[in-house]
Design a protein around this motif. Structure first.
Motif, mmCIF file in Angstrom:
data_model
loop_
_atom_site.group_PDB
_atom_site.id
_atom_site.type_symbol
_atom_site.label_atom_id
_atom_site.label_comp_id
_atom_site.label_asym_id
_atom_site.label_seq_id
_atom_site.Cartn_x
_atom_site.Cartn_y
_atom_site.Cartn_z
ATOM 1 N N PRO A 97 -0.870 12.864 10.280
ATOM 2 C CA PRO A 97 -0.010 11.689 10.529
ATOM 3 C C PRO A 97 -0.531 10.418 9.857
ATOM 4 N N LEU A 98 -1.854 10.192 9.916
ATOM 5 C CA LEU A 98 -2.415 8.990 9.304
ATOM 6 C C LEU A 98 -2.231 9.005 7.793
ATOM 7 N N GLY A 99 -2.469 10.159 7.174
ATOM 8 C CA GLY A 99 -2.287 10.275 5.728
ATOM 9 C C GLY A 99 -0.843 10.069 5.309
ATOM 10 N N MET A 100 0.098 10.604 6.090
ATOM 11 C CA MET A 100 1.517 10.425 5.778
ATOM 12 C C MET A 100 1.927 8.966 5.921
ATOM 13 N N PHE A 101 1.448 8.307 6.964
ATOM 14 C CA PHE A 101 1.794 6.903 7.181
ATOM 15 C C PHE A 101 1.280 6.030 6.035
ATOM 16 N N LEU A 102 0.010 6.222 5.661
ATOM 17 C CA LEU A 102 -0.562 5.422 4.575
ATOM 18 C C LEU A 102 0.133 5.717 3.248
ATOM 19 N N SER A 103 0.475 6.969 3.004
ATOM 20 C CA SER A 103 1.170 7.335 1.762
ATOM 21 C C SER A 103 2.533 6.661 1.684
ATOM 22 N N LEU A 104 3.246 6.636 2.802
ATOM 23 C CA LEU A 104 4.561 6.002 2.831
ATOM 24 C C LEU A 104 4.451 4.499 2.614
ATOM 25 N N MET A 105 3.467 3.859 3.257
ATOM 26 C CA MET A 105 3.289 2.424 3.086
ATOM 27 C C MET A 105 2.961 2.082 1.629
ATOM 28 N N VAL A 106 2.062 2.852 1.017
ATOM 29 C CA VAL A 106 1.692 2.606 -0.384
ATOM 30 C C VAL A 106 2.894 2.831 -1.296
ATOM 31 N N ALA A 107 3.678 3.887 -1.018
ATOM 32 C CA ALA A 107 4.871 4.174 -1.823
ATOM 33 C C ALA A 107 5.872 3.028 -1.741
ATOM 34 N N MET A 108 6.061 2.480 -0.547
ATOM 35 C CA MET A 108 7.001 1.366 -0.380
ATOM 36 C C MET A 108 6.503 0.109 -1.082
ATOM 37 N N LEU A 109 5.192 -0.131 -1.039
ATOM 38 C CA LEU A 109 4.640 -1.299 -1.722
ATOM 39 C C LEU A 109 4.769 -1.171 -3.236
ATOM 40 N N ILE A 110 4.420 -0.004 -3.767
ATOM 41 C CA ILE A 110 4.519 0.205 -5.217
ATOM 42 C C ILE A 110 5.971 0.174 -5.662
ATOM 43 N N ASN A 111 6.880 0.639 -4.803
ATOM 44 C CA ASN A 111 8.297 0.650 -5.138
ATOM 45 C C ASN A 111 8.850 -0.765 -5.324
ATOM 46 N N ARG A 112 8.182 -1.751 -4.714
ATOM 47 C CA ARG A 112 8.622 -3.141 -4.836
ATOM 48 C C ARG A 112 8.044 -3.819 -6.067
ATOM 49 N N ILE A 113 7.013 -3.233 -6.638
ATOM 50 C CA ILE A 113 6.374 -3.838 -7.806
ATOM 51 C C ILE A 113 7.252 -3.636 -9.036
ATOM 52 N N LYS A 114 7.428 -4.685 -9.813
ATOM 53 C CA LYS A 114 8.256 -4.595 -11.014
ATOM 54 C C LYS A 114 7.416 -4.387 -12.272
ATOM 55 N N LYS A 115 6.213 -4.954 -12.278
ATOM 56 C CA LYS A 115 5.348 -4.819 -13.447
ATOM 57 C C LYS A 115 4.169 -3.897 -13.134
ATOM 58 N N PHE A 189 7.024 10.563 -1.659
ATOM 59 C CA PHE A 189 7.750 9.525 -0.926
ATOM 60 C C PHE A 189 8.490 8.586 -1.881
ATOM 61 N N MET A 190 7.897 8.303 -3.020
ATOM 62 C CA MET A 190 8.572 7.456 -3.999
ATOM 63 C C MET A 190 9.841 8.121 -4.521
ATOM 64 N N ALA A 191 9.796 9.432 -4.696
ATOM 65 C CA ALA A 191 10.997 10.163 -5.101
ATOM 66 C C ALA A 191 12.063 10.093 -4.011
ATOM 67 N N GLY A 192 11.640 10.209 -2.747
ATOM 68 C CA GLY A 192 12.587 10.104 -1.647
ATOM 69 C C GLY A 192 13.187 8.713 -1.541
ATOM 70 N N LEU A 193 12.380 7.668 -1.739
ATOM 71 C CA LEU A 193 12.896 6.296 -1.699
ATOM 72 C C LEU A 193 13.886 6.044 -2.823
ATOM 73 N N HIS A 194 13.636 6.650 -3.961
ATOM 74 C CA HIS A 194 14.535 6.484 -5.107
ATOM 75 C C HIS A 194 15.912 7.092 -4.830
ATOM 76 N N ASN A 195 15.971 8.123 -3.986
ATOM 77 C CA ASN A 195 17.237 8.803 -3.710
ATOM 78 C C ASN A 195 18.074 8.112 -2.633
ATOM 79 N N ILE A 196 17.510 7.112 -1.955
ATOM 80 C CA ILE A 196 18.286 6.373 -0.951
ATOM 81 C C ILE A 196 19.195 5.380 -1.672
ATOM 82 N N PRO A 197 20.502 5.431 -1.440
ATOM 83 C CA PRO A 197 21.421 4.520 -2.148
ATOM 84 C C PRO A 197 21.082 3.053 -1.894
#
Length: 303
Positions: A97-115, A189-197
């Motif tokens: 659970p801890l690894g999944m939570f941290l992975s999701l948080m990092v994926a969401m943060l990187i997903n917001r980065i443009k550069k 997780f980044m792939a999953g976030l990309h698939n959300i409209p």
């Protein structure tokens, strides 16, 4: 007509004949390619597994007699096995659970980065390509009694901990497990976030939903299938942590990190195939039940 032309015509005839047979019986050519791999899977994995399962119900490997569930009953009275089972379940309950939570948080943060998004993704993927054996000296130097972590604690006025020879070793292994699998789970997780409209987020913004509500009502429901996949992969990988434990602590680790794989490894060296296959059967059953529960969760809460 020379012999080479005759051979060429014969090959063309054979190819046309094979194509007609495939069309006549409606056999997809891809099926033939998959058949070879499936045959190897049965021959080298599935069949040996079921053959070895038979030892769990025998009293001896050679010329043994059927003993029913006696090996299973004796196994649940075996203290080393119960210790390994308890530690394995505790480790899964903490690290997955801890690894999944941290992975999701990092994926969401990187997903917001443009550069430089690719650069951050590459940094988190580096642990996947570093062999475990190459990192042993680093982790030992970090967590040994006179290591860097204790040096930092002593600098700030705190007493150091014998990380690898106390119950704290469980958390050290959890950190190593999360560090190694964070990048892989993050990419999923980044792939999953990309698939959300994106329209869903735009509609939530128009309705005045804050980030917390958006996360719980749009992001999480849209990631149910990916969460299940990451959970299954994390559970399977958690059973492979024995390699890191063995390389760092050797044959005799602290009892808090004595896992099921330690017990099975000892049974293998002592040629006790009855206990080995019995323990393997129970481990497969545990993984199967966890995976089935996750599939049920996906069917119930997925889109």
């Amino acid at each position: 007509m020379n012999k080479l032309e005759e051979i060429g015509k014969l090959n063309k005839f054979k190819i046309k004949k094979s194509s007609k047979i495939l069309k006549k019986h409606k056999i997809d050519p891809a099926f033939l390619f998959l058949l070879a791999g499936f045959a190897g899977l049965i021959m080298f994995y599935i069949w040996p597994f079921f053959v070895s399962m038979g030892y769990a119900f025998m009293d001896k490997t050679v010329n043994g007699s059927f003993v029913g569930l006696r090996n299973f009953i004796e196994l649940f009275h075996n203290k080393p096995y119960l210790l390994g089972l308890k530690n394995t379940l505790i480790f899964i309950g903490i690290s997955v659970p801890l690894g999944m939570f941290l992975s999701l948080m990092v994926a969401m943060l990187i997903n917001r980065i443009k550069k430089y998004k690719e650069l951050f993704v590459l940094v988190f993927l580096i642990p996947l390509v570093i062999p475990s054996g190459s990192m042993v000296f680093f982790w030992k130097a970090l967590f040994m009694n006179q290591g860097y972590v204790n040096s930092i604690l002593n600098t700030v006025g705190l007493k150091g901990i014998n990380w690898l020879e106390t119950s704290a070793s469980l958390y050290v292994i959890a950190v190593i497990f999360i560090w190694k699998n964070l990048g892989y789970n993050m990419v999923l997780f980044m792939a999953g976030l990309h698939n959300i409209p994106k329209e869903n987020y735009e509609a939530a913004t128009v309705d005045g939903a804050n980030e917390v509500k958006t996360f719980f009502y749009i992001t999480l429901p849209g990631l149910v299938s990916m969460i299940v996949l990451v959970a299954i992969m994390s559970i399977v990988n958690s059973f492979k942590v024995f390699k890191e434990i063995y390389l760092i602590t050797g044959k005799y680790p602290h009892e808090s990190i004595y896992m099921l794989q330690h017990f099975m490894n000892n049974m293998f060296y002592s040629l006790n195939y009855q206990k080995l296959t019995t323990a393997t059967s129970i481990m497969v059953l545990i993984i199967t039940l966890l995976v089935q529960f996750l599939f049920w969760f996906e069917r119930r809460h997925g889109e």
